[in-house]
Scaffold this motif. Structure first.
Motif, PDB file in Angstrom:
ATOM      1  N   LEU A  33       0.829  -1.210   0.000  1.00 42.08           N
ATOM      2  CA  LEU A  33       0.000   0.000   0.000  1.00 42.08           C
ATOM      3  C   LEU A  33       0.861   1.257   0.000  1.00 42.08           C
ATOM      4  CD1 LEU A  33      -2.783  -1.045   2.529  1.00 42.08           C
ATOM      5  CD2 LEU A  33      -2.976  -0.868   0.039  1.00 42.08           C
ATOM      6  N   GLN A  34       1.948   1.249   0.747  1.00 45.02           N
ATOM      7  CA  GLN A  34       2.857   2.390   0.761  1.00 45.02           C
ATOM      8  C   GLN A  34       3.474   2.595  -0.616  1.00 45.02           C
ATOM      9  OE1 GLN A  34       6.104   1.981   3.514  1.00 45.02           O
ATOM     10  NE2 GLN A  34       6.697   4.124   3.318  1.00 45.02           N
ATOM     11  N   PHE A  35       3.860   1.508  -1.277  1.00 49.25           N
ATOM     12  CA  PHE A  35       4.411   1.604  -2.624  1.00 49.25           C
ATOM     13  C   PHE A  35       3.393   2.199  -3.589  1.00 49.25           C
ATOM     14  CE2 PHE A  35       4.512  -0.484  -6.814  1.00 49.25           C
ATOM     15  CZ  PHE A  35       5.672   0.099  -7.307  1.00 49.25           C
ATOM     16  N   VAL A  36       2.168   1.694  -3.558  1.00 49.65           N
ATOM     17  CA  VAL A  36       1.122   2.191  -4.457  1.00 49.65           C
ATOM     18  C   VAL A  36       0.848   3.662  -4.189  1.00 49.65           C
ATOM     19  CG1 VAL A  36      -1.341   2.005  -5.022  1.00 49.65           C
ATOM     20  CG2 VAL A  36       0.072  -0.058  -4.856  1.00 49.65           C
ATOM     21  N   ASN A  37       0.758   4.037  -2.927  1.00 49.17           N
ATOM     22  CA  ASN A  37       0.512   5.446  -2.595  1.00 49.17           C
ATOM     23  C   ASN A  37       1.633   6.339  -3.100  1.00 49.17           C
ATOM     24  OD1 ASN A  37      -1.928   4.910  -1.353  1.00 49.17           O
ATOM     25  ND2 ASN A  37      -1.016   4.694   0.671  1.00 49.17           N
ATOM     26  N   SER A  38       2.869   5.886  -3.002  1.00 49.73           N
ATOM     27  CA  SER A  38       3.980   6.704  -3.479  1.00 49.73           C
ATOM     28  C   SER A  38       3.966   6.820  -4.999  1.00 49.73           C
ATOM     29  CB  SER A  38       5.318   6.150  -2.991  1.00 49.73           C
ATOM     30  OG  SER A  38       5.606   4.911  -3.585  1.00 49.73           O
ATOM     31  N   MET A  39       3.566   5.763  -5.698  1.00 48.68           N
ATOM     32  CA  MET A  39       3.489   5.812  -7.151  1.00 48.68           C
ATOM     33  C   MET A  39       2.347   6.706  -7.614  1.00 48.68           C
ATOM     34  SD  MET A  39       5.947   4.074  -8.526  1.00 48.68           S
ATOM     35  CE  MET A  39       6.941   4.805  -7.243  1.00 48.68           C
ATOM     36  N   GLU A  40       1.219   6.666  -6.909  1.00 51.77           N
ATOM     37  CA  GLU A  40       0.085   7.524  -7.259  1.00 51.77           C
ATOM     38  C   GLU A  40       0.409   8.997  -7.020  1.00 51.77           C
ATOM     39  OE1 GLU A  40      -3.961   4.961  -6.627  1.00 51.77           O
ATOM     40  OE2 GLU A  40      -2.999   5.750  -4.833  1.00 51.77           O
ATOM     41  N   ALA A  41       1.212   9.280  -6.003  1.00 50.61           N
ATOM     42  CA  ALA A  41       1.541  10.665  -5.662  1.00 50.61           C
ATOM     43  C   ALA A  41       2.500  11.283  -6.673  1.00 50.61           C
ATOM     44  CB  ALA A  41       2.153  10.725  -4.265  1.00 50.61           C
ATOM     45  N   GLU A  42       3.259  10.453  -7.365  1.00 51.85           N
ATOM     46  CA  GLU A  42       4.229  10.941  -8.351  1.00 51.85           C
ATOM     47  C   GLU A  42       3.517  11.105  -9.688  1.00 51.85           C
ATOM     48  OE1 GLU A  42       7.079  12.456 -10.255  1.00 51.85           O
ATOM     49  OE2 GLU A  42       7.492  11.950  -8.162  1.00 51.85           O
ATOM     50  N   ASN A  43       3.219  12.343 -10.067  1.00 52.01           N
ATOM     51  CA  ASN A  43       2.430  12.609 -11.265  1.00 52.01           C
ATOM     52  C   ASN A  43       3.199  12.457 -12.565  1.00 52.01           C
ATOM     53  OD1 ASN A  43       0.159  13.213  -9.729  1.00 52.01           O
ATOM     54  ND2 ASN A  43       0.782  15.323  -9.467  1.00 52.01           N
ATOM     55  N   GLU A  44       4.497  12.502 -12.522  1.00 51.94           N
ATOM     56  CA  GLU A  44       5.279  12.497 -13.745  1.00 51.94           C
ATOM     57  C   GLU A  44       5.986  11.171 -14.004  1.00 51.94           C
ATOM     58  OE1 GLU A  44       7.744  15.954 -14.039  1.00 51.94           O
ATOM     59  OE2 GLU A  44       6.167  17.265 -13.331  1.00 51.94           O
ATOM     60  N   ASN A  45       5.470  10.071 -13.462  1.00 53.98           N
ATOM     61  CA  ASN A  45       6.127   8.789 -13.657  1.00 53.98           C
ATOM     62  C   ASN A  45       5.572   8.015 -14.864  1.00 53.98           C
ATOM     63  OD1 ASN A  45       3.698   7.755 -12.732  1.00 53.98           O
ATOM     64  ND2 ASN A  45       4.482   7.219 -10.701  1.00 53.98           N
ATOM     65  N   GLY A  46       4.544   8.540 -15.516  1.00 54.38           N
ATOM     66  CA  GLY A  46       3.985   7.893 -16.688  1.00 54.38           C
ATOM     67  C   GLY A  46       3.068   6.728 -16.384  1.00 54.38           C
TER      68      GLY A  46
END
Length: 50
Positions: A33-46
């Motif tokens: 869940l922490q990984f998913v939240n960090s990926m969702e928060a990063e808007n420029e990761n594609g």
């Protein structure tokens, strides 16, 4: 991106309970869940989340 989680928690536990839990039993789910939240928060990761 697809992220899967094996449901290995007790039947009484829900996602809110997992987030607030601190035992080893839910450590792997909290890490995912922490990984998913960090990926969702990063808007420029594609990545696109639905």
């Amino acid at each position: 991106m697809f992220v899967g989680v094996a449901n290995t928690i007790d039947e009484e536990m829900n996602i809110t309970g997992v987030k607030n839990d601190t035992t080893k039993n839910t450590a792997h789910i909290r890490a995912i869940l922490q990984f998913v939240n960090s990926m969702e928060a990063e808007n420029e990761n594609g990545l696109h989340f639905n």
